[in-house]
Design an enzyme around this catalytic site. Structure first.
Site, mmCIF file in Angstrom:
data_model
loop_
_atom_site.group_PDB
_atom_site.id
_atom_site.type_symbol
_atom_site.label_atom_id
_atom_site.label_comp_id
_atom_site.label_asym_id
_atom_site.label_seq_id
_atom_site.Cartn_x
_atom_site.Cartn_y
_atom_site.Cartn_z
ATOM 1 N N PRO A 170 11.706 34.606 -12.449
ATOM 2 C CA PRO A 170 11.615 33.349 -13.201
ATOM 3 C C PRO A 170 10.469 32.507 -12.662
ATOM 4 O O PRO A 170 10.169 32.529 -11.462
ATOM 5 C CB PRO A 170 12.958 32.656 -12.921
ATOM 6 C CG PRO A 170 13.844 33.701 -12.328
ATOM 7 C CD PRO A 170 12.931 34.678 -11.646
ATOM 8 N N TYR A 174 10.564 31.616 1.627
ATOM 9 C CA TYR A 174 11.099 31.942 0.290
ATOM 10 C C TYR A 174 10.260 33.037 -0.386
ATOM 11 O O TYR A 174 10.799 34.006 -0.934
ATOM 12 C CB TYR A 174 11.095 30.663 -0.544
ATOM 13 C CG TYR A 174 11.706 30.753 -1.918
ATOM 14 C CD1 TYR A 174 13.072 30.542 -2.101
ATOM 15 C CD2 TYR A 174 10.918 31.002 -3.036
ATOM 16 C CE1 TYR A 174 13.631 30.586 -3.372
ATOM 17 C CE2 TYR A 174 11.470 31.041 -4.313
ATOM 18 C CZ TYR A 174 12.827 30.834 -4.473
ATOM 19 O OH TYR A 174 13.380 30.873 -5.733
ATOM 20 N N THR A 230 16.329 27.339 -0.959
ATOM 21 C CA THR A 230 14.988 27.006 -0.452
ATOM 22 C C THR A 230 15.130 26.143 0.803
ATOM 23 O O THR A 230 16.082 25.368 0.931
ATOM 24 C CB THR A 230 14.161 26.187 -1.480
ATOM 25 O OG1 THR A 230 14.917 25.046 -1.871
ATOM 26 C CG2 THR A 230 13.799 27.016 -2.697
HETATM 27 N N1 CAA Z 1 -1.278 23.037 -2.473
HETATM 28 C C1 CAA Z 1 -2.133 22.514 -1.559
HETATM 29 N N2 CAA Z 1 -1.811 21.466 -0.774
HETATM 30 C C2 CAA Z 1 -0.609 20.927 -0.934
HETATM 31 C C3 CAA Z 1 0.332 21.415 -1.862
HETATM 32 C C4 CAA Z 1 -0.063 22.508 -2.653
HETATM 33 N N3 CAA Z 1 0.761 23.034 -3.578
HETATM 34 N N4 CAA Z 1 1.447 20.686 -1.777
HETATM 35 C C5 CAA Z 1 1.230 19.778 -0.827
HETATM 36 N N5 CAA Z 1 -0.015 19.904 -0.325
HETATM 37 C C6 CAA Z 1 -0.659 19.123 0.703
HETATM 38 C C7 CAA Z 1 -0.412 17.634 0.503
HETATM 39 O O1 CAA Z 1 -1.371 17.091 -0.360
HETATM 40 C C8 CAA Z 1 -0.534 17.116 1.918
HETATM 41 O O2 CAA Z 1 -1.884 17.071 2.269
HETATM 42 P P1 CAA Z 1 -2.469 15.858 3.153
HETATM 43 O O3 CAA Z 1 -1.774 15.941 4.489
HETATM 44 O O4 CAA Z 1 -3.945 16.144 3.261
HETATM 45 O O5 CAA Z 1 -2.151 14.627 2.406
HETATM 46 C C9 CAA Z 1 0.113 18.245 2.699
HETATM 47 O O6 CAA Z 1 -0.065 19.423 1.944
HETATM 48 C C10 CAA Z 1 1.630 18.062 2.793
HETATM 49 O O7 CAA Z 1 1.829 17.567 3.985
HETATM 50 P P2 CAA Z 1 3.166 16.760 4.266
HETATM 51 O O8 CAA Z 1 3.191 16.522 5.731
HETATM 52 O O9 CAA Z 1 3.302 15.590 3.342
HETATM 53 O O10 CAA Z 1 4.288 17.825 3.854
HETATM 54 P P3 CAA Z 1 5.800 17.703 4.075
HETATM 55 O O11 CAA Z 1 6.161 18.218 5.414
HETATM 56 O O12 CAA Z 1 6.296 16.347 3.710
HETATM 57 O O13 CAA Z 1 6.307 18.756 2.987
HETATM 58 C C11 CAA Z 1 6.585 19.681 0.817
HETATM 59 C C12 CAA Z 1 6.246 18.440 1.637
HETATM 60 C C13 CAA Z 1 7.827 20.369 1.351
HETATM 61 C C14 CAA Z 1 5.424 20.651 0.878
HETATM 62 C C15 CAA Z 1 6.814 19.132 -0.605
HETATM 63 O O14 CAA Z 1 5.592 18.698 -1.118
HETATM 64 C C16 CAA Z 1 7.391 20.176 -1.544
HETATM 65 O O15 CAA Z 1 8.597 20.351 -1.615
HETATM 66 N N6 CAA Z 1 6.537 20.865 -2.297
HETATM 67 C C17 CAA Z 1 6.977 21.790 -3.331
HETATM 68 C C18 CAA Z 1 7.001 23.201 -2.859
HETATM 69 C C19 CAA Z 1 7.432 24.054 -4.024
HETATM 70 O O16 CAA Z 1 6.742 24.190 -5.011
HETATM 71 N N7 CAA Z 1 8.632 24.637 -3.923
HETATM 72 C C20 CAA Z 1 9.177 25.379 -5.010
HETATM 73 C C21 CAA Z 1 10.626 24.980 -5.172
HETATM 74 S S1 CAA Z 1 11.346 25.606 -6.678
HETATM 75 C C22 CAA Z 1 11.639 27.196 -6.347
HETATM 76 O O17 CAA Z 1 11.415 27.706 -5.298
HETATM 77 C C23 CAA Z 1 12.197 27.999 -7.499
HETATM 78 C C24 CAA Z 1 11.304 29.096 -7.866
HETATM 79 O O18 CAA Z 1 11.602 30.245 -7.575
HETATM 80 C C25 CAA Z 1 10.103 28.826 -8.692
#
Ligand code: CAA
Length: 240
Positions: A177, A147, A86
């Site tokens: 998964p 991804y 990722t």
């Molecule tokens: N839905 C809607 N909004 C979301 C959100 C979501 N799921 N996640 C974050 N946001 C919003 C936040 O609330 C924030 O909003 P504000 O600016 O209004 O506060 C904004 O989006 C995020 O902005 P940032 O500038 O803070 O974001 P960042 O550049 O720091 O990135 C991120 C953070 C990378 C998104 C981090 O939150 C993250 O890693 N999220 C998880 C993503 C995810 O689920 N990945 C799956 C990994 S596991 C996998 O991939 C295995 C598999 O196959 C299942």
């Protein structure tokens, strides 16, 4: 007759559980890894499963690595394209490098892994191709344009291979998964992870072994009529 299985990304996470399950099923297993020598050495010491190091994003490296595995363990009957990475970022922040790295490993890596073993499977009239996709290839995911694109692409690969391999005794199937308790999911910020778990009806992350059991089933000689399918194993988080 013992089958030979290749599992990419097979020394850690979901891949390690898959390698072990296939070994328990009587297969000769080769597990590949990209960089973590210590984890691979520990895995081999604990399980007796041989590990091989190459970058699945390179066709030449994959071809050479697969030739080495086949010389040492015999022709590959079962290939599990599991290696994945990722590089999460909201789309407006995602760099072309983050896009390309994920495409190279998760999508081109599947081509590079399956293409070299395909002619042998056709000749021998037997093959099992299993691609580890993701729930996020089915539903999309915030911060995962790269991804999700690769994991949706994996499903296209499998559905096409299923049609091409059917007459040659080869099946191709995908597993999607959900969120599984691995280093990849643990790398997600804790608050985000808690919010994800709250969306899983079973109320917990999955275990790598729960995915490995799906793979072992699809890899068996008995599963020959299951072809081109997608098994979702996500605790009820998403239905297709
Ligand atoms: N839905 C809607 N909004 C979301 C959100 C979501 N799921 N996640 C974050 N946001 C919003 C936040 O609330 C924030 O909003 P504000 O600016 O209004 O506060 C904004 O989006 C995020 O902005 P940032 O500038 O803070 O974001 P960042 O550049 O720091 O990135 C991120 C953070 C990378 C998104 C981090 O939150 C993250 O890693 N999220 C998880 C993503 C995810 O689920 N990945 C799956 C990994 S596991 C996998 O991939 C295995 C598999 O196959 C299942």
């Amino acid at each position: 007759m013992a089958r030979t299985a290749l599992v990419t990304g097979g020394s850690r996470g979901i891949g390690a559980a898959i390698s072990k399950a296939l070994k328990d099923q009587g297969c000769n297993v080769a597990a590949t890894y990209a960089g973590n020598d210590d984890a691979a050495a520990k895995f081999t010491e604990e399980t007796g499963i041989k590990t091989y190091k190459w970058n699945v994003g390179s066709y030449a490296d994959s071809q050479a690595g697969i030739a080495k595995v086949e010389a040492e363990l015999g022709p590959i009957d079962i290939v599990v394209a599991n290696a994945g990475i990722t590089r999460d970022a909201p789309f407006h922040k995602m760099t072309p490098e983050q896009w390309q790295e994920v495409i190279d490993t998760n999508l081109t890596g599947v081509f590079n892994t399956v293409h070299p073993v395909w002619p042998g499977m056709r000749e021998r009239k037997f093959g099992r191709v299993i691609v580890i996709s993701s729930i996020n290839g089915q539903k999309g995911q915030f911060a995962q344009v790269n991804y999700a694109a690769t994991k949706a692409g994996d499903l296209g690969i499998v559905k096409s291979l299923a049609q091409e391999g059917a007459r040659a005794g080869i099946t191709a199937n995908a597993i999607c998964p959900g969120y599984i308790a691995t280093e990849m999911v643990m790398a997600v910020p804790e608050k985000v992870r808690e919010s994800i778990i709250s969306q899983i009806p079973t109320g917990r992350l999955g275990e790598p072994e729960e995915i490995a059991r799906c793979v072992a089933f699809l890899a068996s000689d008995d599963s020959g009529f299951i072809n081109g399918s997608t098994i979702s194993a996500n605790g009820g988080q998403f239905f297709v």
